[in-house]
Structures are given as C-alpha cells and as structure tokens.
Design a protein around this motif. Sequence first.
Motif, PDB file in Angstrom:
ATOM      1  N   GLU A 180      38.529  65.151  25.578  1.00 27.09           N
ATOM      2  CA  GLU A 180      37.739  66.122  26.295  1.00 27.09           C
ATOM      3  C   GLU A 180      36.259  65.983  25.920  1.00 27.09           C
ATOM      4  O   GLU A 180      35.383  66.076  26.771  1.00 27.09           O
ATOM      5  CB  GLU A 180      38.237  67.525  25.951  1.00 27.09           C
ATOM      6  N   THR A 181      35.940  65.723  24.669  1.00 29.77           N
ATOM      7  CA  THR A 181      34.566  65.560  24.215  1.00 29.77           C
ATOM      8  C   THR A 181      33.945  64.321  24.829  1.00 29.77           C
ATOM      9  O   THR A 181      32.781  64.329  25.218  1.00 29.77           O
ATOM     10  CB  THR A 181      34.521  65.476  22.678  1.00 29.77           C
ATOM     11  N   LYS A 182      34.740  63.239  24.916  1.00 31.52           N
ATOM     12  CA  LYS A 182      34.238  62.005  25.510  1.00 31.52           C
ATOM     13  C   LYS A 182      33.900  62.235  26.980  1.00 31.52           C
ATOM     14  O   LYS A 182      32.877  61.766  27.471  1.00 31.52           O
ATOM     15  CB  LYS A 182      35.289  60.919  25.355  1.00 31.52           C
ATOM     16  N   GLU A 183      34.734  62.968  27.743  1.00 29.35           N
ATOM     17  CA  GLU A 183      34.482  63.293  29.135  1.00 29.35           C
ATOM     18  C   GLU A 183      33.230  64.170  29.261  1.00 29.35           C
ATOM     19  O   GLU A 183      32.423  63.961  30.137  1.00 29.35           O
ATOM     20  CB  GLU A 183      35.665  64.037  29.763  1.00 29.35           C
ATOM     21  N   MET A 184      33.065  65.144  28.387  1.00 34.26           N
ATOM     22  CA  MET A 184      31.918  66.029  28.436  1.00 34.26           C
ATOM     23  C   MET A 184      30.642  65.261  28.119  1.00 34.26           C
ATOM     24  O   MET A 184      29.615  65.482  28.736  1.00 34.26           O
ATOM     25  CB  MET A 184      32.111  67.205  27.464  1.00 34.26           C
ATOM     26  N   THR A 185      30.725  64.335  27.172  1.00 35.00           N
ATOM     27  CA  THR A 185      29.559  63.526  26.830  1.00 35.00           C
ATOM     28  C   THR A 185      29.175  62.651  28.014  1.00 35.00           C
ATOM     29  O   THR A 185      27.997  62.519  28.341  1.00 35.00           O
ATOM     30  CB  THR A 185      29.850  62.665  25.586  1.00 35.00           C
ATOM     31  N   LYS A 186      30.152  62.065  28.678  1.00 29.71           N
ATOM     32  CA  LYS A 186      29.894  61.224  29.847  1.00 29.71           C
ATOM     33  C   LYS A 186      29.285  62.081  30.967  1.00 29.71           C
ATOM     34  O   LYS A 186      28.315  61.679  31.599  1.00 29.71           O
ATOM     35  CB  LYS A 186      31.197  60.580  30.311  1.00 29.71           C
ATOM     36  N   THR A 187      29.831  63.249  31.203  1.00 27.33           N
ATOM     37  CA  THR A 187      29.311  64.159  32.227  1.00 27.33           C
ATOM     38  C   THR A 187      27.894  64.602  31.872  1.00 27.33           C
ATOM     39  O   THR A 187      27.005  64.631  32.739  1.00 27.33           O
ATOM     40  CB  THR A 187      30.231  65.383  32.370  1.00 27.33           C
ATOM     41  N   ALA A 188      27.653  64.926  30.640  1.00 23.80           N
ATOM     42  CA  ALA A 188      26.319  65.343  30.197  1.00 23.80           C
ATOM     43  C   ALA A 188      25.327  64.189  30.377  1.00 23.80           C
ATOM     44  O   ALA A 188      24.180  64.401  30.808  1.00 23.80           O
ATOM     45  CB  ALA A 188      26.350  65.802  28.748  1.00 23.80           C
ATOM     46  N   PHE A 189      25.756  62.973  30.067  1.00 23.21           N
ATOM     47  CA  PHE A 189      24.896  61.798  30.215  1.00 23.21           C
ATOM     48  C   PHE A 189      24.526  61.606  31.690  1.00 23.21           C
ATOM     49  O   PHE A 189      23.359  61.402  32.022  1.00 23.21           O
ATOM     50  CB  PHE A 189      25.597  60.547  29.657  1.00 23.21           C
ATOM     51  N   ILE A 190      25.516  61.677  32.578  1.00 19.63           N
ATOM     52  CA  ILE A 190      25.256  61.510  34.012  1.00 19.63           C
ATOM     53  C   ILE A 190      24.334  62.619  34.501  1.00 19.63           C
ATOM     54  O   ILE A 190      23.398  62.369  35.275  1.00 19.63           O
ATOM     55  CB  ILE A 190      26.590  61.479  34.796  1.00 19.63           C
ATOM     56  N   HIS A 191      24.573  63.834  34.070  1.00 20.17           N
ATOM     57  CA  HIS A 191      23.733  64.966  34.463  1.00 20.17           C
ATOM     58  C   HIS A 191      22.281  64.736  34.027  1.00 20.17           C
ATOM     59  O   HIS A 191      21.344  64.938  34.806  1.00 20.17           O
ATOM     60  CB  HIS A 191      24.293  66.266  33.865  1.00 20.17           C
ATOM     61  N   ARG A 192      22.098  64.311  32.769  1.00 17.02           N
ATOM     62  CA  ARG A 192      20.741  64.034  32.255  1.00 17.02           C
ATOM     63  C   ARG A 192      20.098  62.882  33.025  1.00 17.02           C
ATOM     64  O   ARG A 192      18.901  62.915  33.320  1.00 17.02           O
ATOM     65  CB  ARG A 192      20.788  63.731  30.768  1.00 17.02           C
ATOM     66  N   LEU A 193      20.880  61.850  33.360  1.00 17.68           N
ATOM     67  CA  LEU A 193      20.360  60.703  34.100  1.00 17.68           C
ATOM     68  C   LEU A 193      19.887  61.141  35.491  1.00 17.68           C
ATOM     69  O   LEU A 193      18.806  60.749  35.939  1.00 17.68           O
ATOM     70  CB  LEU A 193      21.436  59.608  34.203  1.00 17.68           C
ATOM     71  N   ILE A 194      20.688  61.967  36.152  1.00 18.67           N
ATOM     72  CA  ILE A 194      20.300  62.470  37.472  1.00 18.67           C
ATOM     73  C   ILE A 194      19.023  63.297  37.377  1.00 18.67           C
ATOM     74  O   ILE A 194      18.115  63.168  38.207  1.00 18.67           O
ATOM     75  CB  ILE A 194      21.455  63.283  38.106  1.00 18.67           C
TER      76      ILE A 194
END
Length: 165
Positions: free
Chosen positions: A2-16
């Motif tokens: 779950e943490t890995k998914e949240m980190t990936k989602t947070a990364f994509i959000h920051r990139l956008i």
Amino acid sequence: METKEMTKTAFIHRLIMLVTALVIISCSSDETQAQTPNDETMTQKMYITIGGKTASVTLADNSATQALVEKLQQAPVTVTLNSSGGFEIWGPLGFSLPTSNERINAQPGDVILYSGDNICIFYGTNSWTYTRLGKIDNLTASELTTFLKAGENNISVTLSLSRTT
C-alpha cells in the motif's frame, strides 16, 4: 504494498503539478513578451505632408532610414520635388544618407533613396538600383497621384516623425 502504491501515486501527482506549473510559467512568459514591444517588432513611421494633407509611411529597417529618423528627430525636413518620367516625384534631400542599393521594382507608394541624397516617391512603377526607405500606407494608386501632385513641379514636401508639422 500500500505504501509503494501511495508513493507512486504521490510521485505522479507531484509530476503533474510540476508540468502544470511549467506550462503556466511558460504561457505567462510568452504573454509578457508579446505585450512588451522591442526594436525588432516595432514599426517606425514617418509622415509626408503635401499641400496640407498628410500620409503615413512605414519605414524599411536599414541604415538609411535609421539616419533619416535621426535627422527628423532634430526637426522636420522640407524638400522641393518635381515630377519626372510619369511615375515619380523626386529631388534632392539636401543631405546624404547611407545606401544599401539593390535592384528594386518600385511600385506606387514606394519611398526610395536615389544616389544617397535624392528622395523619390512613386505614383507609378520603375525598376532601378535604389535604397528602399519605405512605403506610403493605405492610399490607392489614384489617391497617390492626387496626393503627390503628379505632373507638377516645385512640390513642397515635408518629412516628419509626427502627423502634425
């Protein structure tokens, strides 16, 4: 996991967000540049007055027009021009300007430097080696003929940088 998914989602959000910010900054910069005039985009105007009527001229960008503008910044210049050849009025400026002569097919409304110290204003056509000074704005061939007093001699012509002289 779950943490890995949240980190990936947070990364994509920051990139956008970063890409969006860059696009906004880029657009703002383009708008600022478009609103800020510079020498390359500004068009210098000169005015020709004959018999109390004035026409604007869009000047070419060359050393002759730069020198002419410097002269006109001091004071308007009045010259006496004569009709010649059934296609132009011309005469001595009373001073010389730098030349960048090229073969030109002069058209009605063209303002031309001839031999470095003569001004020619065309109401007809001619092909010769000249330095282009500019073009009279928004007059038809018929209006040019009348404005330039085609066919007459001793035409008093005032060149200036303002519409009123």
